[in-house]
Design an enzyme around this catalytic site. Structure first.
Site, mmCIF file in Angstrom:
data_model
loop_
_atom_site.group_PDB
_atom_site.id
_atom_site.type_symbol
_atom_site.label_atom_id
_atom_site.label_comp_id
_atom_site.label_asym_id
_atom_site.label_seq_id
_atom_site.Cartn_x
_atom_site.Cartn_y
_atom_site.Cartn_z
ATOM 1 N N ASP A 20 -23.666 71.956 68.659
ATOM 2 C CA ASP A 20 -22.415 72.115 68.806
ATOM 3 C C ASP A 20 -21.565 72.293 67.620
ATOM 4 O O ASP A 20 -22.109 71.686 66.538
ATOM 5 C CB ASP A 20 -21.867 71.020 69.901
ATOM 6 C CG ASP A 20 -20.535 70.978 70.068
ATOM 7 O OD1 ASP A 20 -20.156 71.967 70.454
ATOM 8 O OD2 ASP A 20 -19.874 69.873 69.994
ATOM 9 N N ASP A 22 -17.507 71.846 67.526
ATOM 10 C CA ASP A 22 -16.329 70.840 67.370
ATOM 11 C C ASP A 22 -16.616 69.324 67.759
ATOM 12 O O ASP A 22 -17.088 69.272 69.003
ATOM 13 C CB ASP A 22 -15.190 71.368 68.345
ATOM 14 C CG ASP A 22 -14.441 72.703 67.957
ATOM 15 O OD1 ASP A 22 -14.123 72.551 66.833
ATOM 16 O OD2 ASP A 22 -14.800 73.753 68.586
ATOM 17 N N ASP A 179 -21.888 66.023 71.079
ATOM 18 C CA ASP A 179 -21.188 64.869 70.866
ATOM 19 C C ASP A 179 -20.600 64.705 72.175
ATOM 20 O O ASP A 179 -19.908 63.364 72.445
ATOM 21 C CB ASP A 179 -19.960 64.971 69.937
ATOM 22 C CG ASP A 179 -18.811 65.829 70.248
ATOM 23 O OD1 ASP A 179 -17.601 65.738 70.290
ATOM 24 O OD2 ASP A 179 -19.234 67.001 70.408
#
Length: 205
Positions: A20, A22, A179
């Site tokens: 991922d 961001d 995240d």
């Protein structure tokens, strides 16, 4: 397990790694939240329709999807495309606030040339490319899949399945670093092994 700072990485069992962007490769979430606040205000949204804790819980989801959800919850008629454009412009002015997640980047760099590396993100192509360029990450990855290029954004598995396909690796042989809950769900739905990246802690004084 291998240790990269706060990350516990399996030593084997995968043939490609998909990241991922961001909140994972880069700590960009404060800049994204500030951009959201500007974009919503510019488009006439009432204050506090998108609190910071809700923003973080939706990490990785495409902007337009979030606007549609805000409209439904607060009985608003915000134009998803207008908000997305304003949010993109606001974020692009804040790229200097984006920091590398050093542990994740170090892991990616350790694999360069050893196995395929990709990015699967809920961001738009223009913003993603600008972020990668600003942080010197453009040449580190073999493939980048953005929300613009799939039918359904996270938490649907589409971006991860597309990334695996482009990398030429079976989804079950991919390791993902994520995240946020929507992205973790997306990767798990794609049948991939997931390492959860600890959220950065931002202390506001």
């Amino acid at each position: 397990m291998e240790q990269f700072g706060s990350l516990n990485i399996p030593k084997s069992g995968y043939k490609a790694v998909i990241f991922d962007l961001d909140g994972t490769l880069v700590d960009s979430m404060p800049a994204h939240f500030a951009a959201w606040c500007e974009a919503l205000a510019k488009n006439g949204a009432p204050k506090d329709v998108f609190p910071e804790d809700v923003f973080y819980s939706m990490g990785g989801r495409p902007t337009k999807d979030i606007v549609i959800e805000i409209n439904g919850e607060f009985n608003l008629d915000l134009d998803p495309s207008d908000v997305a454009y304003a949010k993109r412009q606001a974020f692009m002015s804040k790229l200097d606030q984006v920091e590398l997640n050093e542990d994740v980047v170090a892991f990616a760099q350790s694999l360069r040339g050893k196995m395929p590396l990709g990015i699967a993100t809920g961001g738009s192509r223009k913003v993603v490319e600008a972020t990668l360029k600003a942080k010197g990450l453009t040449d580190l990855f073999d493939e980048v899949v953005t929300a613009d290029e799939v039918k359904c954004g996270k938490p649907a598995p589409d971006v991860y399945l597309d990334a695996a396909n482009r990398l030429g690796v079976d989804p079950k042989d991919c390791l993902v670093l994520e995240d946020a809950a929507p992205g973790i769900m997306a990767a798990q739905s794609a049948g991939m092994q997931v390492v959860t990246v600890p959220a950065a802690i931002h202390i506001v004084l």
